[in-house]
Design a protein around this motif. Sequence first.
Motif, PDB file in Angstrom:
ATOM      1  N   VAL A 213      19.071  38.413  22.319  1.00 15.96           N
ATOM      2  CA  VAL A 213      19.517  39.801  22.403  1.00 15.96           C
ATOM      3  C   VAL A 213      21.004  39.901  22.100  1.00 15.96           C
ATOM      4  N   GLN A 214      21.417  41.115  21.808  1.00 18.51           N
ATOM      5  CA  GLN A 214      22.828  41.449  21.648  1.00 18.51           C
ATOM      6  C   GLN A 214      23.282  42.135  22.926  1.00 18.51           C
ATOM      7  N   LEU A 215      24.377  41.650  23.518  1.00 23.04           N
ATOM      8  CA  LEU A 215      24.890  42.196  24.766  1.00 23.04           C
ATOM      9  C   LEU A 215      26.205  42.925  24.517  1.00 23.04           C
ATOM     10  N   ALA A 216      26.351  44.117  25.085  1.00 25.08           N
ATOM     11  CA  ALA A 216      27.624  44.839  25.029  1.00 25.08           C
ATOM     12  C   ALA A 216      27.619  45.905  26.112  1.00 25.08           C
ATOM     13  N   SER A 217      28.740  46.083  26.789  1.00 24.20           N
ATOM     14  CA  SER A 217      28.881  47.171  27.757  1.00 24.20           C
ATOM     15  C   SER A 217      28.992  48.495  27.010  1.00 24.20           C
ATOM     16  N   LEU A 218      28.232  49.487  27.464  1.00 20.22           N
ATOM     17  CA  LEU A 218      28.285  50.821  26.858  1.00 20.22           C
ATOM     18  C   LEU A 218      29.053  51.806  27.731  1.00 20.22           C
ATOM     19  N   ASP A 219      28.730  51.838  29.010  1.00 17.61           N
ATOM     20  CA  ASP A 219      29.513  52.658  29.931  1.00 17.61           C
ATOM     21  C   ASP A 219      29.596  51.949  31.271  1.00 17.61           C
ATOM     22  N   HIS A 220      30.562  52.383  32.090  1.00 14.90           N
ATOM     23  CA  HIS A 220      30.871  51.652  33.321  1.00 14.90           C
ATOM     24  C   HIS A 220      31.396  52.654  34.340  1.00 14.90           C
ATOM     25  N   ALA A 221      30.780  52.674  35.510  1.00 16.24           N
ATOM     26  CA  ALA A 221      31.211  53.570  36.588  1.00 16.24           C
ATOM     27  C   ALA A 221      31.464  52.751  37.841  1.00 16.24           C
ATOM     28  N   LEU A 222      32.484  53.147  38.601  1.00 11.51           N
ATOM     29  CA  LEU A 222      32.900  52.369  39.764  1.00 11.51           C
ATOM     30  C   LEU A 222      33.415  53.311  40.842  1.00 11.51           C
ATOM     31  N   TRP A 223      32.996  53.032  42.087  1.00 10.95           N
ATOM     32  CA  TRP A 223      33.451  53.804  43.242  1.00 10.95           C
ATOM     33  C   TRP A 223      34.049  52.841  44.261  1.00 10.95           C
ATOM     34  N   PHE A 224      35.266  53.131  44.716  1.00 14.93           N
ATOM     35  CA  PHE A 224      35.912  52.358  45.771  1.00 14.93           C
ATOM     36  C   PHE A 224      35.681  53.099  47.088  1.00 14.93           C
ATOM     37  N   VAL A 225      35.024  52.464  48.051  1.00 24.52           N
ATOM     38  CA  VAL A 225      34.614  53.185  49.262  1.00 24.52           C
ATOM     39  C   VAL A 225      35.293  52.703  50.535  1.00 24.52           C
ATOM     40  N   ARG A 226      35.857  51.489  50.520  1.00 26.33           N
ATOM     41  CA  ARG A 226      36.594  50.971  51.673  1.00 26.33           C
ATOM     42  C   ARG A 226      37.733  50.077  51.185  1.00 26.33           C
ATOM     43  N   PRO A 227      38.771  49.902  52.003  1.00 26.28           N
ATOM     44  CA  PRO A 227      39.887  49.038  51.592  1.00 26.28           C
ATOM     45  C   PRO A 227      39.425  47.593  51.390  1.00 26.28           C
ATOM     46  N   PHE A 228      40.119  46.873  50.518  1.00 22.42           N
ATOM     47  CA  PHE A 228      39.793  45.481  50.229  1.00 22.42           C
ATOM     48  C   PHE A 228      41.006  44.834  49.570  1.00 22.42           C
ATOM     49  N   ARG A 229      40.928  43.524  49.444  1.00 28.34           N
ATOM     50  CA  ARG A 229      41.896  42.740  48.680  1.00 28.34           C
ATOM     51  C   ARG A 229      41.121  41.790  47.777  1.00 28.34           C
ATOM     52  N   VAL A 230      41.582  41.617  46.552  1.00 30.28           N
ATOM     53  CA  VAL A 230      40.866  40.726  45.637  1.00 30.28           C
ATOM     54  C   VAL A 230      41.215  39.260  45.871  1.00 30.28           C
ATOM     55  N   ASP A 231      42.238  38.972  46.692  1.00 27.79           N
ATOM     56  CA  ASP A 231      42.529  37.582  47.021  1.00 27.79           C
ATOM     57  C   ASP A 231      41.799  37.152  48.292  1.00 27.79           C
ATOM     58  N   GLU A 232      40.889  37.993  48.787  1.00 25.77           N
ATOM     59  CA  GLU A 232      39.967  37.637  49.854  1.00 25.77           C
ATOM     60  C   GLU A 232      38.551  37.648  49.289  1.00 25.77           C
TER      61      GLU A 232
END
Length: 290
Positions: A213-232
């Motif tokens: 198959v051919q893979l490619a992102s077409l659309d992308h949606a994201l919701w941030f709902v609580r605090p976080f850190r990416v180094d955790e």
Amino acid sequence: MATMREVLALEDTDGVDEFLGPAVESRIDRAFGGHIASQAVAAAQRTVDGKGVHSLHGYFVGPGDAKRPMELRVERIRDGRSFAHRQVKVCQEGALIFILMASFHREGDRGPQHQDAPPAVPGPAEVARLGGGAPYSTRIILKEWEDWDIRLVPEEGREAAAAEKTGAGFRHIWFRNTGDVPDDACFHRAALTYMSDMTLIRSALIPHQGDRVQLASLDHALWFVRPFRVDEWLLYEQVSPSASGGRAIARGKLFNEQGELVALVNQEGLTRFLDENLGSGSAHGNWQKV
């Protein structure tokens, strides 16, 4: 490979609300979708004071090249007391490659609370003890994110075992950033936007071992709902409820190590069959046998 600080180090230009996203070293032929989206989020946030991004929706409309700078143009749609809205257009050499709509919310509002339960999977330390390895094809992809500690959760069942063998996809992934990151919630949201595109559409291929198959992102949606850190540590649960017509839907939930749901992701991607004799065939995507 580039660190998150390098990816998100936007430069101001002479234009009003215009920025330049730096070119970065990449192992991927086309620009990683999370790279483009994260720079767009960072650009939008530069134009908003006193509010943080809580939701975004982006469309990938053309191919990008990570080795060339991104031109980011922000439009101020509205600034209200509680919310602000921005549109960002990302171009390279004048060609539009990505459009983002983002909404920003002031801190401090209160209301009812509930969340889905976190999945019952081994923690990151236990995953490492169990091997937490990846098949060869997936290891190549993961080298793109060398400043992230990524641990793929082994899962039971014939379908899961086949996916792990071929690299078609994983349902659960632990990850955290290992670099020097600032104590800035806006940076962490942009960084999570970057990683939210990691392997997500590949979850649609778990039931389809051996398909080319051919893979490619077409659309992308994201919701941030609580605090976080990416180094955790964050746990990324990835599922695909549907694939048809050469497109697939993938959904993700992100939990912290305490089991709190911190973000939700929806994505549609191209999963189109390819004739082996035709090669990659498209300007923004690569074919792959899974």
